[in-house]
Write an enzyme that holds these catalytic residues in place. Structure first.
Site, mmCIF file in Angstrom:
data_model
loop_
_atom_site.group_PDB
_atom_site.id
_atom_site.type_symbol
_atom_site.label_atom_id
_atom_site.label_comp_id
_atom_site.label_asym_id
_atom_site.label_seq_id
_atom_site.Cartn_x
_atom_site.Cartn_y
_atom_site.Cartn_z
ATOM 1 N N LYS A 115 2.119 -1.090 -3.202
ATOM 2 C CA LYS A 115 2.448 -2.294 -3.959
ATOM 3 C C LYS A 115 1.263 -3.249 -4.052
ATOM 4 O O LYS A 115 1.065 -3.925 -5.063
ATOM 5 C CB LYS A 115 3.654 -2.985 -3.328
ATOM 6 C CG LYS A 115 4.955 -2.207 -3.515
ATOM 7 C CD LYS A 115 6.121 -2.929 -2.884
ATOM 8 C CE LYS A 115 7.441 -2.246 -3.207
ATOM 9 N NZ LYS A 115 7.514 -0.890 -2.686
ATOM 10 N N HIS A 234 19.742 -3.119 -1.872
ATOM 11 C CA HIS A 234 18.531 -3.113 -2.705
ATOM 12 C C HIS A 234 18.380 -1.827 -3.528
ATOM 13 O O HIS A 234 17.300 -1.536 -4.027
ATOM 14 C CB HIS A 234 17.269 -3.321 -1.858
ATOM 15 C CG HIS A 234 17.264 -4.596 -1.087
ATOM 16 N ND1 HIS A 234 17.164 -5.836 -1.671
ATOM 17 C CD2 HIS A 234 17.371 -4.823 0.248
ATOM 18 C CE1 HIS A 234 17.188 -6.779 -0.739
ATOM 19 N NE2 HIS A 234 17.326 -6.193 0.430
ATOM 20 N N ARG A 291 7.216 8.139 -12.166
ATOM 21 C CA ARG A 291 8.072 9.324 -12.340
ATOM 22 C C ARG A 291 9.192 8.997 -13.311
ATOM 23 O O ARG A 291 9.315 7.862 -13.778
ATOM 24 C CB ARG A 291 8.677 9.719 -10.992
ATOM 25 C CG ARG A 291 9.402 8.546 -10.326
ATOM 26 C CD ARG A 291 10.178 8.949 -9.104
ATOM 27 N NE ARG A 291 10.613 7.794 -8.319
ATOM 28 C CZ ARG A 291 11.640 7.010 -8.603
ATOM 29 N NH1 ARG A 291 12.348 7.232 -9.704
ATOM 30 N NH2 ARG A 291 11.964 5.991 -7.820
#
Length: 480
Positions: A115, A234, A291
């Site tokens: 990230k 989440h 992906r």
């Protein structure tokens, strides 16, 4: 490209194989000992047992998968999602063995897999990002200092992963140290990397993602957005396309930002750029998934495009035949992830035997399915049974069709998220479009489903009793 090995299982393996067969390409399935009788094994032209039931001994054995691919004369490997789909080393190994990896190059996977590296890559493109720290951190004192600068509440996130692991929301300074320790520990256990980063927590965000596709000739298209705000732990459960809150201008801005993100890492193939959208419709870059996404069918339904076919064509070196102006949104699509989970018991996995398993059918209903009646649910893998997708001319039509489709989806032997799907579709907050990622926290009450389940059980018992009493009244003539 004459033969593709699908390095996955369940519904996504079958989904990829359907398109490959449509294109005249042979397919190879791999399977673990737990999946020897699975539908994806039967659907493929060839199938090879890759190892024992645990994924570490089967579906994560990249070396073994490549060995099988070479032995069977495979041209390309499609990784699906999960397992090795975002594993840069696996993509590299495929490239080294002259196998086409149907996905981005390993460099893009590496950049977007972190990230922090992803944020660093997109900096030069002026893409909005949530205020926070731009480097990995494990030191609690330094982290607390940053948190005070950013301002509470803050979000602690694992740098190396996703899926809600290594993620903690900290509301106040007094809780920071304990939550930081938990996040680092969880990140270390899940990803082998305990580094985390901090950013301001957007309190009522919507989770909006943009589908992109890039070829090797410099063309990058965006296929509009998906709304993924209904989540538990989440992780997404209900998705739709398009979002009910985006204006045409905002859709264009976010689409063009997603294209820039793809450019920043020299992207190839299908990818998804995820954004947070705050209550004032400001959007912030979150991450890029390198992906095909679980929820890709809703995009296919509203655009009329087969994304897997485009993946294969791009991997073969073809240029995208479409232009951005060719793409239009037509209608509305909804997806429910049908998990073998008990929504009454905190969505915990519900392992068992599929005593009854019948899928809904009809116009506007699509089921990407990986199971059949009589199968056991393996404890080793993600408990998703299928994806139930409905399509209508309007959002209201798609929602009503979803409620009907759920009612005709018959599952006995395990608990599923089907009743939760009905709850969502009937809730005023969802129907009105006024909801965010806190939908489950704000509105979901397991007691409602519990009472419904008890009522259904009582009705079934009364029907059985009535039938029994009726049977007792049948006159049986004595045998003469």
């Amino acid at each position: 490209m004459k033969k593709i090995l699908v390095a996955n299982r369940g519904e996504i393996a079958i989904r990829v194989m359907k398109t490959a067969k449509k294109m005249g390409i042979q397919t190879v399935a791999i399977y673990s000992t737990a999946d020897r009788n699975a539908p994806h094994v039967k659907f493929a032209d060839q199938a090879v047992c890759i190892g024992e039931a645990p994924s570490s001994e089967s579906y994560l054995r990249g070396d073994k998968i490549i060995e099988v691919a070479k032995e069977l004369g495979v041209d390309a490997i499609h990784p699906g999602y999960g397992f090795l789909s975002e594993n840069a080393e696996f993509a590299k190994a495929a490239e080294k063995n002259n196998l086409i990896f149907i996905g981005p190059k390993s460099k893009a996977i590496e950049i977007m897999g972190s990230k922090l590296a992803a944020k660093d890559a997109v900096k030069a493109y002026n893409i909005p990002m949530v205020p926070g720290i731009d480097h990995a951190i494990t030191d609690i004192a330094e982290a607390k200092k940053v948190a005070l600068e950013v301002g509470f509440p803050v979000l602690i996130k694992a740098s190396a992963g996703g899926g809600g692991k290594g993620m903690r929301v900290v509301e106040k300074e007094a809780d920071f140290e304990a939550q930081m320790n938990r996040a680092v520990s969880e990140a270390q256990a899940a990803f082998g990397d305990g580094s985390v980063f901090l950013e301001r927590y957007v309190t009522s965000p919507r989770h909006i993602e943009i589908q992109v596709m890039a070829d090797a000739h410099g063309n990058i298209l965006y296929f509009f957005e998906r709304e993924c705000s209904v989540q538990r732990r989440h992780q997404k459960v209900v998705e739709e396309a398009p979002s009910s809150v985006l204006t045409p201008e905002l859709r264009k801005q976010m689409g063009e930002a997603a294209v820039m993100v793809a450019k920043s890492c020299d992207y190839l193939g299908a990818g998804t750029v995820e954004f947070l959208l705050d209550e004032n419709l400001n959007f912030y870059f979150l991450e890029m998934n390198t992906r095909l996404q679980v929820e890709h069918p809703v995009t296919e339904m509203i655009t009329g495009v087969d994304l897997v076919e485009l993946q294969i064509r791009v991997a073969r070196g073809e240029a995208l035949a479409l232009k951005q102006e060719d793409l239009k949104i037509c209608g509305h699509a909804l997806e429910l992830r049908v998990y073998a989970e008990d929504p009454i018991n905190d969505f915990l996995p519900s392992v068992g035997h599929l005593d009854v398993y019948r899928l809904p059918q009809g116009e506007g209903i699509r089921v990407d399915n990986g199971f059949e009646q009589g199968m056991d649910i393996p404890i080793y893998y993600d408990p998703m049974l299928s994806k139930l997708i409905t399509y209508g001319a309007s959002r209201e039509e798609a929602i009503e069709l979803m409620i009907q489709a759920i009612a005709h989806y018959k599952v006995e032997g395990v608990q599923t998220t089907l009743p939760f799907g009905t709850f969502v579709c009937q809730h005023e907050a969802f129907r009105s479009g006024h909801f965010d990622t806190n939908f489950v926290k704000k509105y979901y009450d397991a007691e409602i489903l519990k009472k419904q389940r008890e009522t259904e059980a009582e009705v079934a018992m009364l029907v059985a009793l009535k039938q029994y009493l009726s049977d007792q009244k049948v006159v049986r003539l004595p045998i003469s």
